[in-house]
Design an enzyme around this catalytic site. Structure first.
Site, PDB file in Angstrom:
ATOM      1  CG  HIS A 254      -2.070   0.910   1.127  1.00 19.95           C
ATOM      2  ND1 HIS A 254      -1.980   2.271   1.325  1.00 19.95           N
ATOM      3  CD2 HIS A 254      -3.341   0.661   0.781  1.00 19.95           C
ATOM      4  CE1 HIS A 254      -3.177   2.816   1.126  1.00 19.95           C
ATOM      5  NE2 HIS A 254      -4.018   1.864   0.794  1.00 19.95           N
ATOM      6  CG  ASP A 307      -8.371  -3.856  -2.804  1.00 14.85           C
ATOM      7  OD1 ASP A 307      -7.688  -3.069  -3.473  1.00 14.85           O
ATOM      8  OD2 ASP A 307      -9.448  -3.537  -2.263  1.00 14.85           O
TER       9      ASP A 307
HETATM   10  C1  SDX Z   1      -6.202   0.068  -2.957  1.00 11.39           C
HETATM   11  O1  SDX Z   1      -4.447   4.538  -2.034  1.00 11.39           O
HETATM   12  C2  SDX Z   1      -5.415   3.948  -1.453  1.00 11.39           C
HETATM   13  O2  SDX Z   1      -5.849   4.321  -0.376  1.00 11.39           O
HETATM   14  C3  SDX Z   1      -6.007   2.774  -2.237  1.00 11.39           C
HETATM   15  C4  SDX Z   1      -7.007   1.909  -1.451  1.00 11.39           C
HETATM   16  C5  SDX Z   1      -8.289   2.642  -1.218  1.00 11.39           C
HETATM   17  O3  SDX Z   1      -9.009   2.293  -0.269  1.00 11.39           O
HETATM   18  O4  SDX Z   1      -8.630   3.499  -2.075  1.00 11.39           O
HETATM   19  O5  SDX Z   1      -6.443   1.512  -0.204  1.00 11.39           O
HETATM   20  C6  SDX Z   1      -7.366   0.643  -2.220  1.00 11.39           C
HETATM   21  O6  SDX Z   1      -6.027   0.397  -4.109  1.00 11.39           O
HETATM   22  C7  SDX Z   1      -5.256  -0.845  -2.216  1.00 11.39           C
HETATM   23  C8  SDX Z   1      -4.027  -1.294  -3.108  1.00 11.39           C
HETATM   24  C9  SDX Z   1      -4.486  -2.408  -4.048  1.00 11.39           C
HETATM   25  N1  SDX Z   1      -3.442  -2.719  -5.010  1.00 11.39           N
HETATM   26  C10 SDX Z   1      -2.790  -3.905  -4.970  1.00 11.39           C
HETATM   27  O7  SDX Z   1      -2.984  -4.782  -4.131  1.00 11.39           O
HETATM   28  C11 SDX Z   1      -1.804  -4.089  -6.108  1.00 11.39           C
HETATM   29  C12 SDX Z   1      -0.495  -4.669  -5.552  1.00 11.39           C
HETATM   30  N2  SDX Z   1       0.119  -3.611  -4.726  1.00 11.39           N
HETATM   31  C13 SDX Z   1       1.233  -2.926  -5.286  1.00 11.39           C
HETATM   32  O8  SDX Z   1       1.311  -2.847  -6.681  1.00 11.39           O
HETATM   33  C14 SDX Z   1       1.682  -1.697  -4.518  1.00 11.39           C
HETATM   34  O9  SDX Z   1       1.821  -2.071  -3.204  1.00 11.39           O
HETATM   35  C15 SDX Z   1       0.890  -0.415  -4.601  1.00 11.39           C
HETATM   36  C16 SDX Z   1       0.730   0.004  -6.016  1.00 11.39           C
HETATM   37  C17 SDX Z   1      -0.442  -0.577  -3.965  1.00 11.39           C
HETATM   38  C18 SDX Z   1       1.660   0.655  -3.848  1.00 11.39           C
HETATM   39  O10 SDX Z   1       2.919   0.616  -4.291  1.00 11.39           O
HETATM   40  P1  SDX Z   1       3.915   1.874  -4.229  1.00 11.39           P
HETATM   41  O11 SDX Z   1       3.690   2.672  -2.979  1.00 11.39           O
HETATM   42  O12 SDX Z   1       3.868   2.604  -5.519  1.00 11.39           O
HETATM   43  O13 SDX Z   1       5.279   1.155  -4.011  1.00 11.39           O
HETATM   44  P2  SDX Z   1       6.215   0.666  -5.185  1.00 11.39           P
HETATM   45  O14 SDX Z   1       5.396   0.137  -6.314  1.00 11.39           O
HETATM   46  O15 SDX Z   1       7.189   1.738  -5.437  1.00 11.39           O
HETATM   47  O16 SDX Z   1       6.957  -0.594  -4.498  1.00 11.39           O
HETATM   48  C19 SDX Z   1       8.043  -0.381  -3.572  1.00 11.39           C
HETATM   49  C20 SDX Z   1       8.769  -1.711  -3.491  1.00 11.39           C
HETATM   50  C21 SDX Z   1       9.132  -2.255  -4.870  1.00 11.39           C
HETATM   51  O17 SDX Z   1      10.266  -3.096  -4.719  1.00 11.39           O
HETATM   52  P3  SDX Z   1      11.718  -2.537  -5.243  1.00 11.39           P
HETATM   53  O18 SDX Z   1      11.533  -2.225  -6.708  1.00 11.39           O
HETATM   54  O19 SDX Z   1      11.996  -1.294  -4.400  1.00 11.39           O
HETATM   55  O20 SDX Z   1      12.644  -3.702  -4.962  1.00 11.39           O
HETATM   56  O21 SDX Z   1       7.902  -2.703  -2.931  1.00 11.39           O
HETATM   57  C22 SDX Z   1       7.627  -3.722  -3.875  1.00 11.39           C
HETATM   58  C23 SDX Z   1       7.981  -3.143  -5.239  1.00 11.39           C
HETATM   59  O22 SDX Z   1       8.352  -4.175  -6.124  1.00 11.39           O
HETATM   60  N3  SDX Z   1       6.209  -4.036  -3.793  1.00 11.39           N
HETATM   61  C24 SDX Z   1       5.697  -5.236  -4.082  1.00 11.39           C
HETATM   62  C25 SDX Z   1       4.321  -5.117  -3.840  1.00 11.39           C
HETATM   63  N4  SDX Z   1       4.044  -3.853  -3.418  1.00 11.39           N
HETATM   64  C26 SDX Z   1       5.221  -3.188  -3.414  1.00 11.39           C
HETATM   65  N5  SDX Z   1       6.281  -6.387  -4.514  1.00 11.39           N
HETATM   66  C27 SDX Z   1       5.439  -7.436  -4.712  1.00 11.39           C
HETATM   67  N6  SDX Z   1       4.121  -7.400  -4.487  1.00 11.39           N
HETATM   68  C28 SDX Z   1       3.522  -6.266  -4.068  1.00 11.39           C
HETATM   69  N7  SDX Z   1       2.220  -6.232  -3.857  1.00 11.39           N
END
Ligand code: SDX
Length: 367
Positions: A254, A307
Site C-alpha cells: 500500500h 483488497d
Molecule cells: C487500494 O491509495 C489507497 O488508499 C487505495 C485503497 C483505497 O481504499 O482506495 O487503499 C485501495 O487500491 C489498495 C491497493 C491495491 N493494489 C494492490 O494490491 C496491487 C499490488 N500492490 C502494489 O502494486 C503496490 O503495493 C501499490 C501500487 C499498492 C503501492 O505501491 P507503491 O507505494 O507505488 O510502491 P512501489 O510500487 O514503489 O513498491 C516499492 C517496493 C518495490 O520493490 P523494489 O523495486 O523497491 O525492490 O515494494 C515492492 C515493489 O516491487 N512491492 C511489491 C508489492 N508492493 C510493493 N512487490 C510485490 N508485491 C507487491 N504487492
C-alpha cells in the site's frame, strides 16, 4: 524551479480534510475522528454516509430527511435503454459511461445549500447504476431498486437476503466508503476543481478506480486464490510467481500503510464467519498465502491491504469476481462526493500542476 518531480505525487498534499484520517505507520483509519472499527460495528451505511457528508452522526429526523434525498436517486428510462446496449465487458467502464450520461442534462449546480442534498441523490443513483449494470450482465430485467434501505435493496439483485448477509454487505459498504485521496478520488478532485459537475467527477473516478493497481485488485487478489487452488500449493506458487518471476502479489502492499490495513480485521472476520463448505478451500488458501507472503514481505513493510480479503466476502455474498471492483466503487461514491464538496466549498482552486521541461532547446525549421 523545484529539484525534481514528485513522481506519483507521493509527497504532495493537495487539500486539507476533516473527513478521513490515516496513519500509515500505525495502521489507523478514522472517519470524522471515529475509528473505522468503531464505525463499522456501530453505525448503519446511511448513518455513516451522513457522518461523512455532514460531520456528525444523524438523529432520526436528520436520517429520515437524508434517506429521502437518497430515495430521489431513480434512473430515467433512457439510462436503462443505454445500459441495454452495453456489450460484455468492464462494469467500471459501464459505470463511468452511465455517470457521464447522467451528467448530460443534469441540473445539479455547485451550491453550498444544495451540495449535500445532491450528494444524497447521487448516492441513491449510484446504487441503481451498479445494480442495473449487474442485472444487465446477468441478462436480467432492469429496474429501479427499492432505495428505502439501499443496502438491502441492492442485495436483492443477488437474491441473497439472509439478514446476516445484509449486515455483512452493509459492513463492506462502510469499510470501503472513504480512504482520503487515493488515485480515483484525486481524479474526481481534478475534474471538480474545474467546476465541472459531481456526476462528471464520479465518471473520472470510475476510470481511475478500474486500474489493477487500485480498485482492480479486489478482483485480482481473489483470482490469485483460485489460481493457487489449495493451501498446499501456496508455497510453490509463491516461489514461482513472486520470488522467481518477481510478479506483484495483488492484495499486498500500500502506498500509505506500512503495516496492516485496519479495514482487514472486519473483512477477515466476516469472510470467516460467512464461509460455507464450498468456499472453505478458497479461504484456507488465502489465509495460507497471507502467512507465506507476510514471512517474505514483512521486513519490506509490505502487508495485506483491504483488497486481499474483500473478494472472499463478496464471493460468499454471491457476487461474481468480475463485480468485486464495482462493489468497492459503489461504496466509495460517498467518500468521493464528500471530498469534492469539501474541496469546492472550502479551498476551491483549479488543480494544475507543472512539468519540468527536459527536452530540446529552441530549434528552427529550415525548409
Ligand atoms: C487500494 O491509495 C489507497 O488508499 C487505495 C485503497 C483505497 O481504499 O482506495 O487503499 C485501495 O487500491 C489498495 C491497493 C491495491 N493494489 C494492490 O494490491 C496491487 C499490488 N500492490 C502494489 O502494486 C503496490 O503495493 C501499490 C501500487 C499498492 C503501492 O505501491 P507503491 O507505494 O507505488 O510502491 P512501489 O510500487 O514503489 O513498491 C516499492 C517496493 C518495490 O520493490 P523494489 O523495486 O523497491 O525492490 O515494494 C515492492 C515493489 O516491487 N512491492 C511489491 C508489492 N508492493 C510493493 N512487490 C510485490 N508485491 C507487491 N504487492
Amino acid at each position: 524551479m523545484p529539484m525534481d518531480v514528485d513522481l506519483g505525487l507521493e509527497n504532495t498534499y493537495i487539500k486539507h480534510t476533516k473527513l478521513t484520517y490515516i496513519d500509515g505507520e500505525l495502521g489507523v483509519l478514522r472517519y470524522r475522528g471515529y475509528d473505522i472499527n468503531d464505525v463499522v460495528n456501530n453505525l448503519s451505511f446511511m448513518e455513516t454516509a451522513y457522518l461523512m457528508l455532514y460531520g456528525r452522526i444523524p438523529d432520526s429526523k436528520e436520517l429520515k430527511l437524508f434517506s429521502s434525498y437518497i430515495g430521489d436517486g431513480k434512473l430515467p428510462e433512457r439510462i436503462f435503454s443505454m445500459i441495454d446496449t452495453f456489450p460484455e465487458g468492464d462494469p467500471l467502464s459501464m459505470a463511468s459511461s452511465v455517470f457521464a450520461a447522467l451528467a448530460i442534462d443534469n441540473n445539479m449546480k455547485w451550491s453550498i445549500d444544495e451540495n449535500k442534498r445532491n450528494a444524497g441523490r447521487i448516492i441513491g443513483l449510484s446504487f441503481n447504476v451498479f445494480a442495473n449494470i449487474y442485472l444487465h450482465i446477468k441478462g436480467k430485467k432492469l429496474y429501479n431498486i427499492d432505495l428505502g434501505d439501499p443496502v438491502s435493496g441492492f442485495l436483492r439483485v443477488t437474491n441473497n437476503m439472509d439478514p446476516k448477509n445484509v449486515k455483512a454487505f452493509e459492513a463492506a459498504m462502510i469499510l470501503y466508503m472513504d480512504h482520503e485521496i487515493p488515485a480515483s478520488t484525486t481524479a474526481a478532485l481534478v475534474t471538480a476543481s474545474t467546476l465541472s459537475d459531481m456526476l462528471s467527477s464520479l465518471s473520472s473516478a470510475m476510470n481511475a478506480l478500474k486500474g489493477p493497481l487500485h480498485g482492480g485488485a479486489a478482483e485480482n487478489a481473489f483470482l490469485e486464490f483460485l489460481d493457487i487452488g489449495s493451501p498446499e500449493n501456496v508455497k510453490p506458487w509463491f516461489n514461482e510467481h513472486i520470488i522467481k518471476n518477481r510478479e506483484r502479489l495483488i492484495g499486498f502492499g500500500h502506498r500509505v500503510y506500512k503495516t496492516y490495513d485496519p479495514r482487514i480485521k472486519k473483512f477477515r472476520e466476516l469472510s470467516m464467519s460467512l464461509c460455507d463448505e464450498k468456499n472453505r478451500i478458497i479461504l484456507d488458501t488465502a489465509l495460507e498465502l497471507e502467512r507465506v507472503a507476510l514471512d517474505y514481505f514483512r521486513e519490506k513493510k509490505i502487508y495485506p491491504n483491504t483488497d486481499f480479503f474483500s473478494g472472499l466476502l463478496f464471493n460468499e455474498l454471491g457476487f461474481e469476481h468480475w463485480f468485486f471492483t464495482s462493489l468497492f466503487a459503489l461504496s466509495r461514491v460517498t467518500g468521493i462526493l464528500a471530498h469534492i464538496i469539501e474541496y469546492n466549498e472550502n479551498e476551491q482552486r483549479l488543480i494544475r500542476p507543472r512539468a519540468i521541461y527536459n527536452g530540446d532547446g529552441e530549434r528552427f525549421i529550415k525548409r
